[in-house]
Design a protein around this motif. Sequence first.
Motif, mmCIF file in Angstrom:
data_model
loop_
_atom_site.group_PDB
_atom_site.id
_atom_site.type_symbol
_atom_site.label_atom_id
_atom_site.label_comp_id
_atom_site.label_asym_id
_atom_site.label_seq_id
_atom_site.Cartn_x
_atom_site.Cartn_y
_atom_site.Cartn_z
ATOM 1 N N LEU A 267 19.654 14.147 -12.720
ATOM 2 C CA LEU A 267 20.362 15.438 -13.205
ATOM 3 C C LEU A 267 21.496 14.619 -13.958
ATOM 4 O O LEU A 267 21.252 15.912 -14.979
ATOM 5 C CB LEU A 267 21.465 15.614 -11.999
ATOM 6 N N GLN A 268 21.909 13.653 -14.400
ATOM 7 C CA GLN A 268 22.565 12.796 -15.849
ATOM 8 C C GLN A 268 21.250 13.534 -16.985
ATOM 9 O O GLN A 268 22.400 14.586 -18.338
ATOM 10 C CB GLN A 268 22.635 12.096 -15.224
ATOM 11 N N PHE B 208 21.134 11.171 -8.879
ATOM 12 C CA PHE B 208 21.866 11.878 -9.841
ATOM 13 C C PHE B 208 21.163 11.280 -10.808
ATOM 14 O O PHE B 208 22.515 11.927 -11.883
ATOM 15 C CB PHE B 208 23.599 10.910 -8.911
ATOM 16 N N THR C 143 21.867 15.444 -4.169
ATOM 17 C CA THR C 143 22.765 14.490 -5.564
ATOM 18 C C THR C 143 22.236 13.749 -5.207
ATOM 19 O O THR C 143 23.702 12.362 -5.467
ATOM 20 C CB THR C 143 24.397 14.917 -4.924
ATOM 21 N N THR D 153 28.853 14.067 -18.972
ATOM 22 C CA THR D 153 27.551 13.810 -19.422
ATOM 23 C C THR D 153 27.569 14.471 -20.721
ATOM 24 O O THR D 153 26.641 14.964 -21.570
ATOM 25 C CB THR D 153 26.500 13.864 -17.989
ATOM 26 N N ARG D 154 27.005 15.971 -20.371
ATOM 27 C CA ARG D 154 27.302 17.182 -21.188
ATOM 28 C C ARG D 154 27.940 17.267 -21.923
ATOM 29 O O ARG D 154 27.277 17.544 -23.783
ATOM 30 C CB ARG D 154 26.753 18.650 -20.671
ATOM 31 N N SER E 128 31.477 16.211 -13.424
ATOM 32 C CA SER E 128 30.631 14.347 -14.320
ATOM 33 C C SER E 128 29.528 14.930 -14.301
ATOM 34 O O SER E 128 29.146 14.329 -15.436
ATOM 35 C CB SER E 128 30.296 13.204 -12.904
ATOM 36 N N LEU E 129 28.443 15.654 -14.482
ATOM 37 C CA LEU E 129 27.362 16.215 -14.960
ATOM 38 C C LEU E 129 27.610 16.436 -16.231
ATOM 39 O O LEU E 129 27.165 16.609 -17.102
ATOM 40 C CB LEU E 129 26.834 16.682 -14.407
ATOM 41 N N PHE F 7 21.611 17.373 -17.956
ATOM 42 C CA PHE F 7 22.284 17.779 -18.455
ATOM 43 C C PHE F 7 22.701 17.956 -19.882
ATOM 44 O O PHE F 7 23.131 18.071 -20.470
ATOM 45 C CB PHE F 7 23.948 17.495 -17.541
ATOM 46 N N LYS F 8 21.775 15.860 -20.034
ATOM 47 C CA LYS F 8 21.930 16.175 -21.702
ATOM 48 C C LYS F 8 20.610 17.054 -22.091
ATOM 49 O O LYS F 8 21.186 16.760 -23.150
ATOM 50 C CB LYS F 8 21.344 14.682 -21.806
#
Length: 533
Positions: free
Chosen positions: A123-124, A120, A116, A181-182, A177-178, A127-128
């Motif tokens: 990972l963002q 990061f 993380t 983003t989703r 936070s992720l 999550f999209k």
Amino acid sequence: MNLNYEGIRDSEAWQEAKVRLPRYDVQAVAKATKEHPVWLHFGAGNIFRGFIAALQDRLLNEGLANKGIVAVESFDYDIIKEVYAPHDNLTLLVTLKADGNNEKSVVASIAAGFTTADDFAILQGYFKDVQLRMVSFTITEKGYSLFDMSGNLLPVADADMKNGPQKPVHVMAVLTSLLYTRYKNGMAPIALVSMDNCSHNGEKLANAVKTVAAAWEQAGFVDKGFLAYIGDEKRVSFPWSMIDKITPRPDGEIYKALTESGIEGMAPIVTGKGTYIAPFVNAEAPQYLVVEDSFPAGRPMLEKAGVYFTSRDTVNRMERMKVTTCLNPLHTALAVFGCLLGYTKISEEMKDEQLSKLVRRIGYVEGLPVVTHPGILEPRAFLDEVVNERLPNPYIPDTPQRIACDTSQKIPIRFGETIKAYLASPEWNTDCLTGISLALAGWLRYLLGVDDELNPMTVSSDPLLNELQAALAGIEVGDPQSAEGKLDGILHNAALFGVDLFEAGLADRVQMLFECMLQGKGAVRALLKDYIG
């Protein structure tokens, strides 16, 4: 032989070493997974590598899946850098059977390992991706906590609350936070599955995420609709689960045997944060994973790998059966008495006549009459496996000292719930709880830090250790009278035992048993012989 993509191409050498290799195209699966993962997992340690990843590996081998798992580490980044990366994310799983045989297999379902801190942005991006269906967690119970024992926000959590979703640090803030983003990129559905060994784990995860989201909404960091998104179980679910598999720290004898068979680079390491880990995982064969079947975007066919998918109520009953009756109370009793009697392996304790009788009494005589039947497994059969196969397994290098950690946090669930069941039952009363009373008295005797041979003994870490030892100050082994009146405050503490032991009718017995163990050298053993036989 080397554990990496290049090394496992020499299948004949691995076959000669009796190591089972993947039957699928490992690199093709890894490539497809990294491009559009369906499953992310937070917590890259042994239980993930030796159990969760092995489940997906089985599906891949049987042609029931075409993608693996992306691993994410939020605490000990050295695991990714020093164990995952040098071995192309492969794990060598050594399953230790009670008959002395073992099975070795390469688990290749982990497509990538990220942290993380450094990854990061990657990972963002994941999550999209609408193809992401589930995110699971084995981050230990502490990973979900935003507050200290006094109810104050932890410094890192407090900073995350104030700074918003841009550069979070605490794993729960990272996850929130992720999820934001989703939310901002189409609000696709997803399941967030805690697989940690703690009661109501899905609820703990949901509460932590919602606490962070609420603070950010109040501060104006996130849209007003975000809380509604994560609060809609048809969009974001937090299934409960029960997990059970013993995965001890890497054993030196296993490392030696692997090296002798020609497998190189298997040496355990200790990371900068104190994690003892190796490229291999040694674990017992029995394993259970029961998961609430709530997956709004779908899920892997893990039932084909032995996972039970069921209702939340059944998960809760399964967890209650294991934790309050058929496994965990036995483990705790063995832990405290094992330390007092000088044992360093749980399996050796099961050869001890008194300790074996003690755990059988706690399980069969005192626990089973009030057991919560989960409906999917027979409690007696589960207990039989624990007592006859799992705990006595000499090839599982588990120690009472490890299990004795954080006992104050375990006592109210592991013993308190059974005591409550007796108090609520017209058929039973607490007079028969000899084994549980011995376990509670044994724990208090253990806290004195002196073993049964009167040698100083290291007491395992516990968040209440200083407080409890201060309450026991002045009690001396060899002087039972020094305990008079000293236990009253502890035995009245319902938060510590799940009940007030005076109100439960057990305080006088626990006090008496404790004082008997203060008689002098060998008093613990003598008491066990008197009460257990």
